[in-house]
Design an enzyme around this catalytic site. Sequence first.
Site, PDB file in Angstrom:
ATOM      1  N   ASP A 125       0.847  -1.196   0.000  1.00 59.27           N
ATOM      2  CA  ASP A 125       0.000   0.000   0.000  1.00 59.27           C
ATOM      3  C   ASP A 125       0.884   1.248   0.000  1.00 59.27           C
ATOM      4  O   ASP A 125       2.022   1.212   0.462  1.00 59.27           O
ATOM      5  CB  ASP A 125      -0.873   0.042   1.271  1.00 59.27           C
ATOM      6  CG  ASP A 125      -2.073  -0.903   1.193  1.00 59.27           C
ATOM      7  OD1 ASP A 125      -2.322  -1.488   0.121  1.00 59.27           O
ATOM      8  OD2 ASP A 125      -2.769  -1.040   2.226  1.00 59.27           O
ATOM      9  N   ARG A 175      -1.318  -0.886  -8.302  1.00 57.25           N
ATOM     10  CA  ARG A 175      -2.708  -0.515  -8.012  1.00 57.25           C
ATOM     11  C   ARG A 175      -2.730   1.006  -8.156  1.00 57.25           C
ATOM     12  O   ARG A 175      -1.960   1.702  -7.491  1.00 57.25           O
ATOM     13  CB  ARG A 175      -3.108  -0.892  -6.591  1.00 57.25           C
ATOM     14  CG  ARG A 175      -4.487  -0.309  -6.191  1.00 57.25           C
ATOM     15  CD  ARG A 175      -4.760  -0.407  -4.693  1.00 57.25           C
ATOM     16  NE  ARG A 175      -4.790  -1.778  -4.236  1.00 57.25           N
ATOM     17  CZ  ARG A 175      -4.452  -2.127  -2.998  1.00 57.25           C
ATOM     18  NH1 ARG A 175      -4.043  -1.221  -2.117  1.00 57.25           N
ATOM     19  NH2 ARG A 175      -4.488  -3.391  -2.636  1.00 57.25           N
TER      20      ARG A 175
HETATM   21  P1  FDA Z   1     -14.441   9.214  -4.745  1.00 60.21           P
HETATM   22  O1  FDA Z   1     -13.921   9.434  -3.371  1.00 60.21           O
HETATM   23  O2  FDA Z   1     -14.774  10.413  -5.564  1.00 60.21           O
HETATM   24  O3  FDA Z   1     -15.691   8.275  -4.629  1.00 60.21           O
HETATM   25  C1  FDA Z   1     -16.549   8.005  -5.717  1.00 60.21           C
HETATM   26  C2  FDA Z   1     -17.912   7.680  -5.150  1.00 60.21           C
HETATM   27  O4  FDA Z   1     -17.836   6.467  -4.383  1.00 60.21           O
HETATM   28  C3  FDA Z   1     -18.438   8.722  -4.154  1.00 60.21           C
HETATM   29  O5  FDA Z   1     -19.120   9.742  -4.801  1.00 60.21           O
HETATM   30  C4  FDA Z   1     -19.334   7.883  -3.275  1.00 60.21           C
HETATM   31  O6  FDA Z   1     -20.574   7.699  -3.911  1.00 60.21           O
HETATM   32  C5  FDA Z   1     -18.633   6.557  -3.212  1.00 60.21           C
HETATM   33  N1  FDA Z   1     -17.766   6.429  -2.021  1.00 60.21           N
HETATM   34  C6  FDA Z   1     -16.423   6.597  -1.979  1.00 60.21           C
HETATM   35  N2  FDA Z   1     -15.956   6.356  -0.739  1.00 60.21           N
HETATM   36  C7  FDA Z   1     -17.030   6.030   0.000  1.00 60.21           C
HETATM   37  C8  FDA Z   1     -17.220   5.651   1.344  1.00 60.21           C
HETATM   38  N3  FDA Z   1     -16.167   5.561   2.188  1.00 60.21           N
HETATM   39  N4  FDA Z   1     -18.458   5.370   1.786  1.00 60.21           N
HETATM   40  C9  FDA Z   1     -19.514   5.433   0.947  1.00 60.21           C
HETATM   41  N5  FDA Z   1     -19.412   5.788  -0.351  1.00 60.21           N
HETATM   42  C10 FDA Z   1     -18.203   6.080  -0.816  1.00 60.21           C
HETATM   43  N6  FDA Z   1      -5.355   5.206  -0.988  1.00 60.21           N
HETATM   44  C11 FDA Z   1      -4.050   5.434  -0.673  1.00 60.21           C
HETATM   45  O7  FDA Z   1      -3.639   6.569  -0.494  1.00 60.21           O
HETATM   46  N7  FDA Z   1      -3.199   4.360  -0.549  1.00 60.21           N
HETATM   47  C12 FDA Z   1      -3.592   3.085  -0.753  1.00 60.21           C
HETATM   48  O8  FDA Z   1      -2.775   2.165  -0.638  1.00 60.21           O
HETATM   49  C13 FDA Z   1      -4.954   2.843  -1.114  1.00 60.21           C
HETATM   50  N8  FDA Z   1      -5.426   1.592  -1.336  1.00 60.21           N
HETATM   51  C14 FDA Z   1      -6.694   1.431  -1.867  1.00 60.21           C
HETATM   52  C15 FDA Z   1      -7.136   0.159  -2.250  1.00 60.21           C
HETATM   53  C16 FDA Z   1      -8.358   0.008  -2.896  1.00 60.21           C
HETATM   54  C17 FDA Z   1      -8.785  -1.359  -3.350  1.00 60.21           C
HETATM   55  C18 FDA Z   1      -9.181   1.153  -3.119  1.00 60.21           C
HETATM   56  C19 FDA Z   1     -10.487   1.024  -3.845  1.00 60.21           C
HETATM   57  C20 FDA Z   1      -8.781   2.380  -2.676  1.00 60.21           C
HETATM   58  C21 FDA Z   1      -7.549   2.536  -2.032  1.00 60.21           C
HETATM   59  N9  FDA Z   1      -7.138   3.775  -1.568  1.00 60.21           N
HETATM   60  C22 FDA Z   1      -5.816   3.954  -1.205  1.00 60.21           C
HETATM   61  C23 FDA Z   1      -8.115   4.876  -1.381  1.00 60.21           C
HETATM   62  C24 FDA Z   1      -8.207   5.778  -2.587  1.00 60.21           C
HETATM   63  O9  FDA Z   1      -7.029   6.529  -2.703  1.00 60.21           O
HETATM   64  C25 FDA Z   1      -9.395   6.737  -2.467  1.00 60.21           C
HETATM   65  O10 FDA Z   1      -9.230   7.512  -1.336  1.00 60.21           O
HETATM   66  C26 FDA Z   1     -10.743   6.054  -2.407  1.00 60.21           C
HETATM   67  O11 FDA Z   1     -10.807   4.959  -3.278  1.00 60.21           O
HETATM   68  C27 FDA Z   1     -11.852   7.019  -2.804  1.00 60.21           C
HETATM   69  O12 FDA Z   1     -11.646   7.481  -4.116  1.00 60.21           O
HETATM   70  P2  FDA Z   1     -12.599   7.066  -5.351  1.00 60.21           P
HETATM   71  O13 FDA Z   1     -11.714   6.891  -6.540  1.00 60.21           O
HETATM   72  O14 FDA Z   1     -13.419   5.896  -4.990  1.00 60.21           O
HETATM   73  O15 FDA Z   1     -13.433   8.355  -5.654  1.00 60.21           O
END
Ligand code: FDA
Length: 299
Positions: A125, A175
């Site tokens: 990560d 990732r």
């Molecule tokens: P965004 O935050 O814009 O979310 C898109 C939509 O998803 C939102 O509008 C909402 O509807 C929904 N949503 C998102 N989060 C939600 C929640 N908690 N509860 C309810 N609904 C929610 N980061 C990092 O810095 N280091 C890492 O190693 C990782 N590892 C990692 C693994 C995996 C498998 C994922 C999916 C994510 C990570 N992340 C991470 C976190 C990543 O950087 C990011 O913060 C989150 O995925 C949220 O970003 P989105 O791209 O989903 O978009």
Amino acid sequence: MSLFDRIVVASIPMIPKFVVGKVAAPYVAGETLDDGLRTARELNSKGIMATMDVLGEFVHEKDKAEESVKQYLALISGIARDKLDANISVKLTALGLDIDPQYVRQNVRRIMAAAAEHEMFVRIDMEDSPRTDATVDIYREMRKEFRCGLVVQAYLKRTAEDARKLCAEGPSNFRLCKGIYVEPEAIAYKAKQEIRDNFMRVLDQMFGDGAYVGIATHDEYLTKAAEELIKKRKLSRDKYEFQMLLGVKPDLRDSLVKRGHRLRVYVPFGESWYGYCTRRLKENPAIAGYVAKAMIGLN
Ligand code: FDA
């Protein structure tokens, strides 16, 4: 996010821990190894892969880092014993990154070696920016010997260059996510669309450089754009996977699986759930309603 939701986000440190635990319950599999393994089994039964994480980060004592290593060794044995379609994700600060650079390498190596006995992949990560260089370096070293991959963050301006260099040096497995930590404007994109644009730019570059990519997002704008890119580049299913967090957007997850993509869910478990859960709550656009209901005992 509404103003009220933003006020609730700012007040999270004042919200009682039991309320945070109640609202954040869907984001973690539970406190025990069995909870984690059971959740991975349930996902596997729906055709979804897992990456499993023992919760914990930013440890400053060797006994805590040692405890983390032991839990990962037990996790690796459990995944292998139960023949789960799962790999593991590790946070270097849970394994002693802030204690000593050699000590953390020893711990990572112990976990990677145990995983290798079962041909299991290990994902490193990515944490906050003061630790980016060290994390990239450790990935560079470990991938010479072990099957492993690195997380990179689309909000960091350096990410395209990091990925380009790593791909030029050898086969790479990433990732790609947006990034979750609060970073200074000088080094990070801040605007939503800027981060999305960089995500897609970096994803295209990675595919062009032959990397395997875990496309980690719940943002439908990005999943749609990624699907279009996959189609345009005529990529077969074994060149990428989508990744999502446990408890977030199960409908989107299921629709991607239905459309034939491979999908992996991040399954965190363990007693140190507080830091992880507060980060998840901050991203939940409907946080205020959930917290309010939990406070008055409605959920
Ligand atoms: P965004 O935050 O814009 O979310 C898109 C939509 O998803 C939102 O509008 C909402 O509807 C929904 N949503 C998102 N989060 C939600 C929640 N908690 N509860 C309810 N609904 C929610 N980061 C990092 O810095 N280091 C890492 O190693 C990782 N590892 C990692 C693994 C995996 C498998 C994922 C999916 C994510 C990570 N992340 C991470 C976190 C990543 O950087 C990011 O913060 C989150 O995925 C949220 O970003 P989105 O791209 O989903 O978009």
